[in-house]
Design a protein around this motif. Sequence first.
Motif, PDB file in Angstrom:
ATOM      1  N   LEU A  26       0.823  -1.203   0.000  1.00  0.00           N
ATOM      2  CA  LEU A  26       0.000   0.000   0.000  1.00  0.00           C
ATOM      3  C   LEU A  26       0.864   1.262   0.000  1.00  0.00           C
ATOM      4  N   CYS A  27       1.922   1.273   0.804  1.00  0.00           N
ATOM      5  CA  CYS A  27       2.774   2.466   0.890  1.00  0.00           C
ATOM      6  C   CYS A  27       3.490   2.746  -0.432  1.00  0.00           C
ATOM      7  N   LEU A  28       4.110   1.721  -1.005  1.00  0.00           N
ATOM      8  CA  LEU A  28       4.856   1.942  -2.243  1.00  0.00           C
ATOM      9  C   LEU A  28       3.928   2.231  -3.422  1.00  0.00           C
ATOM     10  N   GLU A  29       2.779   1.567  -3.449  1.00  0.00           N
ATOM     11  CA  GLU A  29       1.835   1.836  -4.537  1.00  0.00           C
ATOM     12  C   GLU A  29       1.325   3.267  -4.482  1.00  0.00           C
ATOM     13  N   SER A  44       9.568   9.346 -17.073  1.00  0.00           N
ATOM     14  CA  SER A  44      10.461   8.411 -16.400  1.00  0.00           C
ATOM     15  C   SER A  44      10.083   8.250 -14.930  1.00  0.00           C
ATOM     16  N   LEU A  45      10.316   7.053 -14.429  1.00  0.00           N
ATOM     17  CA  LEU A  45      10.100   6.750 -13.025  1.00  0.00           C
ATOM     18  C   LEU A  45      11.219   5.819 -12.580  1.00  0.00           C
ATOM     19  N   ALA A  46      11.790   6.088 -11.426  1.00  0.00           N
ATOM     20  CA  ALA A  46      12.888   5.259 -10.923  1.00  0.00           C
ATOM     21  C   ALA A  46      12.525   4.703  -9.554  1.00  0.00           C
ATOM     22  N   LEU A  47      12.800   3.428  -9.367  1.00  0.00           N
ATOM     23  CA  LEU A  47      12.580   2.785  -8.074  1.00  0.00           C
ATOM     24  C   LEU A  47      13.913   2.224  -7.584  1.00  0.00           C
ATOM     25  N   HIS A  48      14.352   2.685  -6.433  1.00  0.00           N
ATOM     26  CA  HIS A  48      15.594   2.210  -5.826  1.00  0.00           C
ATOM     27  C   HIS A  48      15.242   1.444  -4.551  1.00  0.00           C
ATOM     28  N   ASP A 100      22.680  -2.927   9.172  1.00  0.00           N
ATOM     29  CA  ASP A 100      21.739  -3.576  10.083  1.00  0.00           C
ATOM     30  C   ASP A 100      20.532  -2.696  10.390  1.00  0.00           C
ATOM     31  N   LYS A 101      20.485  -1.513   9.771  1.00  0.00           N
ATOM     32  CA  LYS A 101      19.428  -0.563  10.106  1.00  0.00           C
ATOM     33  C   LYS A 101      18.099  -0.897   9.449  1.00  0.00           C
ATOM     34  N   GLY A 102      18.139  -1.513   8.272  1.00  0.00           N
ATOM     35  CA  GLY A 102      16.885  -1.854   7.624  1.00  0.00           C
ATOM     36  C   GLY A 102      16.927  -1.676   6.119  1.00  0.00           C
ATOM     37  N   ALA A 103      15.742  -1.618   5.542  1.00  0.00           N
ATOM     38  CA  ALA A 103      15.589  -1.489   4.091  1.00  0.00           C
ATOM     39  C   ALA A 103      15.143  -0.079   3.735  1.00  0.00           C
ATOM     40  N   PHE A 104      15.501   0.315   2.526  1.00  0.00           N
ATOM     41  CA  PHE A 104      15.236   1.680   2.083  1.00  0.00           C
ATOM     42  C   PHE A 104      14.676   1.632   0.663  1.00  0.00           C
ATOM     43  N   PHE A 105      13.539   2.262   0.447  1.00  0.00           N
ATOM     44  CA  PHE A 105      12.926   2.332  -0.873  1.00  0.00           C
ATOM     45  C   PHE A 105      12.771   3.805  -1.267  1.00  0.00           C
ATOM     46  N   GLU A 115      10.175   8.439  -0.176  1.00  0.00           N
ATOM     47  CA  GLU A 115      11.143   7.555   0.471  1.00  0.00           C
ATOM     48  C   GLU A 115      10.503   6.821   1.647  1.00  0.00           C
ATOM     49  N   LEU A 116      10.804   5.532   1.728  1.00  0.00           N
ATOM     50  CA  LEU A 116      10.270   4.683   2.787  1.00  0.00           C
ATOM     51  C   LEU A 116      11.428   3.928   3.433  1.00  0.00           C
ATOM     52  N   LYS A 117      11.545   4.042   4.746  1.00  0.00           N
ATOM     53  CA  LYS A 117      12.610   3.362   5.483  1.00  0.00           C
ATOM     54  C   LYS A 117      11.981   2.371   6.451  1.00  0.00           C
TER      55      LYS A 117
END
Length: 242
Positions: free
Chosen positions: A138-141, A161-165, A171-176, A231-233
């Motif tokens: 839901l967050c990324l969509e 254009s659209l970029a997804l990283h 050890d902190k986590g994932a980042f989008f 950005e989502l962490k």
Amino acid sequence: MSQDKYPALAEKYMLAGVGEMFSGMLHNLNNHVQILEMQHSMLKSRLESGPQTPIQEYAQKIEHFSREITGLAENVHTNAEHVYYTRKDQAQVNMGQYVDWLMNFWRNNPYFKHRVNCTVQVQSRDINLELPPFCLTLCLEQGIRNAVEDYTLLYPDQERSLALHAESSGDKGAFFRIVSQSELREPEPWKEGSSSKPDHLGMGLPVVEYICNCMGWEVELRNKQDETWFELKIPFKKSSWN
């Protein structure tokens, strides 16, 4: 709006998003089916008119037929995986596989499929996250949807254009991060009812913020030069939103 109503609103946003994709799903599946029907009819006709012809003569037709069957199966599988990636209980999500699925699923959106040049960069494809997939999807969509809706409204006949990283930060986590070629026109995007688009409720981002607060995630939306960054962490820890 009272906090207890946000989970129900999140569910409605998810269902509405699937509904928007439905015609695109049918169109994409129908493309494969039509080609299969055509190839089957042509192959059947040739086999009947020349029954003594060696099978090798039909290799190209059979290869085309096989390719469309593979495409149809992949399309069905992508859409079926939506059930897993909208689970509300804890589940394991592989970062690389998830990003691939998300991009493939969004090709059910006609503008995204035909007008958006999407680049994907996944730093660590073997990272696994333990979380409710519903919340991540839901967050990324919402980040993708805001960009695509802006493009559709402002540049209906242009390619954008659209970029997804996606990456892990030790050890902190994932980042989008979702980067779009658009300007954040709304000065208070997290405020309830705030939207720069006509006829929108302006509740998508507040729902995202609610979920992130419950999950202990961080979310940010900002302008950077001529781009909008979403950005989502996500920390490496188990958490529940309901």
